[in-house]
Design an enzyme around this catalytic site. Structure first.
Site, short mmCIF file in Angstrom:
data_model
loop_
_atom_site.label_atom_id
_atom_site.label_comp_id
_atom_site.label_asym_id
_atom_site.label_seq_id
_atom_site.Cartn_x
_atom_site.Cartn_y
_atom_site.Cartn_z
N LEU A 95 0.57 -1.01 -0.33
CA LEU A 95 0.14 -0.29 0.05
C LEU A 95 0.70 1.21 -0.22
O LEU A 95 0.25 2.10 -0.80
CB LEU A 95 -1.23 0.12 0.85
CG LEU A 95 -1.84 1.14 0.80
CD1 LEU A 95 -2.71 1.28 0.09
CD2 LEU A 95 -2.38 1.23 2.41
N LYS B 64 -13.62 1.50 10.65
CA LYS B 64 -12.67 0.04 9.49
C LYS B 64 -12.43 -0.85 10.48
O LYS B 64 -12.60 -1.65 10.07
CB LYS B 64 -11.53 1.20 9.72
CG LYS B 64 -10.92 0.21 8.85
CD LYS B 64 -9.53 1.20 8.00
CE LYS B 64 -8.38 0.63 7.30
NZ LYS B 64 -8.49 -0.67 6.94
N ASN C 150 -12.79 -4.83 10.05
CA ASN C 150 -11.80 -5.65 9.84
C ASN C 150 -11.51 -6.96 11.32
O ASN C 150 -11.12 -7.66 10.13
CB ASN C 150 -9.81 -4.56 10.22
CG ASN C 150 -9.25 -4.12 9.32
OD1 ASN C 150 -9.15 -2.53 9.15
ND2 ASN C 150 -9.70 -4.23 8.47
N SER D 259 -5.76 -8.67 4.26
CA SER D 259 -4.92 -8.95 4.31
C SER D 259 -3.95 -9.59 6.25
O SER D 259 -3.52 -10.26 5.75
CB SER D 259 -4.53 -7.09 4.85
OG SER D 259 -5.25 -6.89 6.04
O1 KPL Z 1 -9.03 -3.76 4.98
C1 KPL Z 1 -9.09 -5.00 5.15
C2 KPL Z 1 -7.92 -6.29 4.99
O2 KPL Z 1 -7.97 -6.63 4.11
O3 KPL Z 1 -6.72 -5.29 5.72
C3 KPL Z 1 -10.13 -5.34 3.99
C4 KPL Z 1 -11.39 -3.60 4.20
C5 KPL Z 1 -10.80 -6.32 4.68
C6 KPL Z 1 -10.58 -5.66 2.36
O4 KPL Z 1 -9.72 -7.61 2.49
#
Ligand code: KPL
Length: 298
Positions: A11, A177, A181, A247
């Site tokens: 990222l 968020k 997660n 992730s």
């Molecule tokens: O943020 C994410 C991650 O994988 O860490 C999501 C939103 C679940 C997308 O895969």
């Protein structure tokens, strides 16, 4: 603007690479990625494509920049803060999983902004990052409210073509968020499925339960996040990122430490501080930690 990207994995490299089209960007990365970018530039492929030439280094201290973008894994935040304390930076923006901004703010003099990024990114090989989904960056003051610094950083991102929203309700967005997660990452990692497999499945109900518990803890923290909003956020992300491997699933598949402590573990700890129990998050955290211990990475 001079921008330091601290922790240029997938990222960080994608966002830093996109910013490098108009800004003076330095990627702090590991070798051989840093060496390859220094020698031959960075290829961005996929949904966004460009060849850019940010500076790249493995040296973590002694930099000066208007903005430090922190994209390290949550468990590396303390080390990143220590290194950033030896840099001269005007502001810090975290684009990490988990509630890491408080740790950065407690260790740094520079103002810390909160942020989220929904871009999909994959480091294909050193010097080459794939944009697997064009998303959006949302950033703003950690405590919410209007903030001239957030506006300046938002403009710098938009000048580079990144879809960026400067928000005045970051506390709610950060908890939403975290709820997403807490539900999606742990459940997909344990069952080894793509995000989309949670739709209409019992595993999806488990993700909803973890998200609802997280919303309850948010409210204990005086952040207004109704259970319904957290559950709908999970459904929205499951649908929008159906083909993604979360992730945490990617970490499990490559036998790397996960961010469970900063996600489900944080929900358990903050809940405990209020004398509240979150059994689903506790169970998910226990299972992932047991897996990490079994792999010898904990
Ligand atoms: O943020 C994410 C991650 O994988 O860490 C999501 C939103 C679940 C997308 O895969």
């Amino acid at each position: 603007m001079r921008i330091l990207v601290f922790g240029a994995g997938s990222l960080g490299t994608l966002v830093g690479g996109l910013l490098a089209s108009v800004h003076d960007v330095t990627l702090v990365a590991r070798d051989p990625h840093a060496a390859r970018v220094s020698a031959a530039g960075l290829d961005i492929v996929g949904a966004e494509s460009a060849h850019v030439s940010p500076a790249a280094t493995t040296t973590e201290t002694g930099h000066s920049a208007g903005l430090a973008l922190v994209t390290v894994k949550s468990f590396d935040t303390a080390a990143a803060a220590d290194a950033l304390a030896d840099c001269d930076v005007g502001a810090v923006l975290s684009l990490q999983n988990g509630l890491t901004e408080e740790m950065l703010a407690s260790r740094l003099d520079a103002p810390v902004l909160a942020g989220t990024a929904t871009y999909g990114a994959r480091l294909v090989e050193p010097g080459r990052v794939e944009c697997t989904g064009v998303g959006r960056v949302v950033l703003g003051a950690l405590d919410g409210g209007p903030d001239p610094l957030a506006e300046r950083v938002g403009k710098a991102f938009r000048d580079a073509g990144l879809d960026t929203l400067v928000a005045t309700d970051m506390p709610r967005r950060r908890w939403e968020k975290l709820a997403v997660n807490a539900g999606i990452n742990a459940v997909t990692a344990l069952s080894r499925v793509e995000n989309g497999a949670l739709a209409g499945d019992d595993a999806g109900e488990l993700a909803h339960r973890a998200a609802r518990e997280t919303a309850r803890v948010a409210r204990l923290e005086r952040v207004s996040l109704p259970n319904r909003v957290a559950r709908e956020a999970v459904d929205r992300v499951v649908e929008k990122t159906a083909a993604n491997r979360s992730s945490m699933l990617q970490d499990v598949e490559s036998e790397k430490q996960t961010e469970v402590d900063a996600i489900n573990g944080a929900v358990v700890d903050i809940a405990a501080g209020h004398g509240f129990e979150v059994p689903t998050n506790r169970t998910l955290a226990a299972l992932l930690r047991a897996w990490e211990r079994g792999e010898g990475i904990r």
